[in-house]
Each structure stands twice: as C-alpha cells, then as structure tokens.
Design a protein around this motif. Structure first.
Motif, PDB file in Angstrom:
ATOM      1  N   VAL A 154       5.059  -2.884  -7.958  1.00 18.52           N
ATOM      2  CA  VAL A 154       5.710  -1.874  -8.610  1.00 18.52           C
ATOM      3  C   VAL A 154       7.395  -1.897  -8.363  1.00 18.52           C
ATOM      4  CG1 VAL A 154       5.401  -0.371  -6.616  1.00 18.52           C
ATOM      5  CG2 VAL A 154       5.512   0.671  -8.931  1.00 18.52           C
ATOM      6  N   VAL A 155       7.691  -2.441  -7.325  1.00 22.16           N
ATOM      7  CA  VAL A 155       9.103  -2.887  -7.206  1.00 22.16           C
ATOM      8  C   VAL A 155       9.027  -4.186  -7.110  1.00 22.16           C
ATOM      9  CG1 VAL A 155      10.770  -2.631  -5.351  1.00 22.16           C
ATOM     10  CG2 VAL A 155       9.401  -0.749  -5.369  1.00 22.16           C
ATOM     11  N   ARG A 171      10.410  -3.818   4.421  1.00 20.76           N
ATOM     12  CA  ARG A 171      10.098  -2.639   4.706  1.00 20.76           C
ATOM     13  C   ARG A 171       9.417  -2.003   3.246  1.00 20.76           C
ATOM     14  NH1 ARG A 171      12.720   0.819   1.296  1.00 20.76           N
ATOM     15  NH2 ARG A 171      15.156  -0.074   0.770  1.00 20.76           N
ATOM     16  N   ALA A 172       8.334  -1.093   3.549  1.00 19.80           N
ATOM     17  CA  ALA A 172       7.698  -0.391   2.577  1.00 19.80           C
ATOM     18  C   ALA A 172       8.398   0.326   1.438  1.00 19.80           C
ATOM     19  CB  ALA A 172       6.573   0.419   3.044  1.00 19.80           C
ATOM     20  N   PRO A 173       8.106   0.205   0.144  1.00 19.53           N
ATOM     21  CA  PRO A 173       8.827   0.956  -0.751  1.00 19.53           C
ATOM     22  C   PRO A 173       9.054   2.743  -0.399  1.00 19.53           C
ATOM     23  CG  PRO A 173       7.180  -0.507  -1.684  1.00 19.53           C
ATOM     24  CD  PRO A 173       6.979  -0.303  -0.430  1.00 19.53           C
ATOM     25  N   ARG A 174      10.291   3.113  -0.661  1.00 15.95           N
ATOM     26  CA  ARG A 174      10.302   4.741  -0.598  1.00 15.95           C
ATOM     27  C   ARG A 174      10.576   5.243  -2.071  1.00 15.95           C
ATOM     28  NH1 ARG A 174      15.250   2.893   3.342  1.00 15.95           N
ATOM     29  NH2 ARG A 174      13.973   2.544   5.365  1.00 15.95           N
ATOM     30  N   VAL A 175      10.530   6.583  -2.145  1.00 12.29           N
ATOM     31  CA  VAL A 175      10.578   7.068  -3.544  1.00 12.29           C
ATOM     32  C   VAL A 175      11.788   6.786  -4.076  1.00 12.29           C
ATOM     33  CG1 VAL A 175      10.940   9.288  -4.632  1.00 12.29           C
ATOM     34  CG2 VAL A 175       9.285   9.063  -2.676  1.00 12.29           C
ATOM     35  N   ASP A 230      14.253   3.608  -8.719  1.00  9.49           N
ATOM     36  CA  ASP A 230      15.212   2.384  -8.849  1.00  9.49           C
ATOM     37  C   ASP A 230      14.577   1.325  -9.870  1.00  9.49           C
ATOM     38  OD1 ASP A 230      17.322   3.561  -7.686  1.00  9.49           O
ATOM     39  OD2 ASP A 230      17.240   2.287  -5.912  1.00  9.49           O
ATOM     40  N   ALA A 231      12.972   1.062  -9.572  1.00  5.43           N
ATOM     41  CA  ALA A 231      12.298   0.339 -10.087  1.00  5.43           C
ATOM     42  C   ALA A 231      11.629   0.726 -11.245  1.00  5.43           C
ATOM     43  CB  ALA A 231      11.167  -0.374  -9.112  1.00  5.43           C
ATOM     44  N   ALA A 249       2.052   3.472  -2.191  1.00  6.36           N
ATOM     45  CA  ALA A 249       3.384   3.244  -2.976  1.00  6.36           C
ATOM     46  C   ALA A 249       3.188   2.845  -4.345  1.00  6.36           C
ATOM     47  CB  ALA A 249       4.098   2.300  -2.345  1.00  6.36           C
ATOM     48  N   ALA A 250       2.308   1.792  -4.608  1.00  3.78           N
ATOM     49  CA  ALA A 250       1.918   1.387  -5.932  1.00  3.78           C
ATOM     50  C   ALA A 250       1.313   2.449  -6.849  1.00  3.78           C
ATOM     51  CB  ALA A 250       0.961   0.316  -6.030  1.00  3.78           C
TER      52      ALA A 250
END
Length: 235
Positions: free
Chosen positions: A136-137, A149-153, A158-159, A182-183
């Motif tokens: 997803v990112v 690190r894990a994705p943030r909002v 951005d992605a 996160a996905a």
C-alpha cells in the motif's frame, strides 16, 4: 493517473553478486526446484505483463526525496496487469530492500511474512498466477535513525495517488486482500477518498508477520479462507 513517459533509468545500481540474492528466494516446491535467475528476472521487468507497472515503479523512485527512494520491482513472474487478486501488504521489508536493484515484491521471496502467505496459498484453491503482490506504500519507510518503520496516516495519504495509478492498470481485478491494519486503512482511504475508485470485494486478514504471534493459527486460518473466497470470485 500518472502520465506514462519514457523509461527512467534505475537509481539502484545492479548487484553483480547475483548468487547472494538467491538467499531471498525460496524453492517452494522442494529442494530440487530451480530458483529463478535474478539477472533473468531483472532483464524482464519491462516485459508484459509488468512493463507498465515497472514504469510506474521507476517514476515513484524519482519522485522521492533527492530524486531517489527504494521501490522494489513488480515481479515479472507474477500476474502483473492481468491480476485478478491484489495481495496488498504494508511496505517493503528489510530483505527486499537489502537486495537493492534485484529486489522484487514477489511471492518467491524467502522471508517470514511471505512464507505465511504461501502456506495459506498452498492450502487454498487460489492459483498464484492470478495474484499480484504489492504494498500500500510502495517505497521503504525509515525513521530518523534509518530504521524501518510502519506506515502512518500521512504515509498512506502520500501513497494514495500511487495506489490509484496501480488500480487503473489492473483492468481484470476481482478482489483485494489487505494484510494488516495499515494495508486495510490505506485501501479504505483509497475507496472513500478517490474520485472514481475501483470498487471490488475486500477480504481483509491479519498481517502475517511473526511479530503478530498472538492467535497466529487463527490468522493463518482466516487468510486461507480469504484466499479460498478470492478463488471463488475469480471463477
């Protein structure tokens, strides 16, 4: 959708130590299985059915800070633009990043997360040839000290244009399977914020990382069931 342009040169120099990269692949079918040659895979990244997708990957690299960020290749042995099932992970993992220009978002990777996904795949009736694995990112996410690190909002937002560009290419898509919170959040942000989203059934499952060890057997059971349902939706 991103405008397609001439191919941009890769900013990740090829790793001539191809034999070292074999360690990130797993012979799923047994010890005698011949692994894909990484140089051969790399040579096919602009062929169908992943050529257009890897043009996107090159563009995303150049749009990063200092015109260079890590984005793995779409796997030329995957379904590419013919995918019916999108297996949506969170972000590139450490082994993929370590492979550099020979790093692929692939169901051939040998890491704990992919092994769990493959266990569920082999227990289901879903043909791997129908699947596209992606994140997803799409790019590597690092903190101030260079640690992943894990994705943030903010990362998911951005992605989101990149996800929109990818979905526009997957004309045969039937179902999306997000792995982890996160996905799922990134996918739902796309569905609810994009002007004209591609709406398909969603079968969300827990992230298969060993770090999520609580109720691991249940997570595997849920993932297997989701992939079975995905197979049904592809018939």
């Amino acid at each position: 959708m991103y405008e397609m342009s001439k191919r941009s040169p890769s900013r990740w120099p090829p790793d001539s130590r191809a034999s070292a990269w074999l360690s990130v692949l797993r012979p799923w079918a047994g010890a005698d299985t011949v692994l894909p040659d990484p140089a051969s895979k790399r040579a096919r990244v602009h062929d169908d059915p992943v050529g257009r997708l890897n043009e996107l990957a090159e563009r995303w690299r150049l749009e990063g800070p200092s015109n260079s960020r890590f984005v793995p290749w779409f796997d030329p042995d995957g379904a590419g633009t013919k995918a019916q099932v999108l297996l949506l992970m969170e972000a590139p993992g450490p082994r993929t990043i370590a492979a550099g220009d020979l790093g692929f978002s692939s169901l051939d990777n040998d890491d704990p997360t992919t092994r769990q996904v493959h266990r569920a795949l082999t227990s289901s009736n879903l043909d791997q040839a129908r699947c596209l694995r992606w994140n997803v990112v799409p790019w590597a996410l690092t903190g101030p000290e260079g640690r992943l690190r894990a994705p943030r909002v903010d990362d998911l937002e951005d992605a989101r244009p990149a996800l929109s560009a990818l979905l526009a290419e997957l004309v045969d898509l039937r179902v999306v399977v997000p792995f982890g919170g996160a996905a799922l959040e990134g996918w739902m942000r796309y569905l609810t914020l994009a002007e004209h989203p591609v709406v398909v059934p969603t079968l969300a499952v827990p992230h298969p990382s060993p770090a999520n060890g609580h109720r691991r057997q249940e997570a595997l059971q849920r993932t297997t069931a989701a992939l079975e349902r995905a197979a049904d939706l592809c018939r």
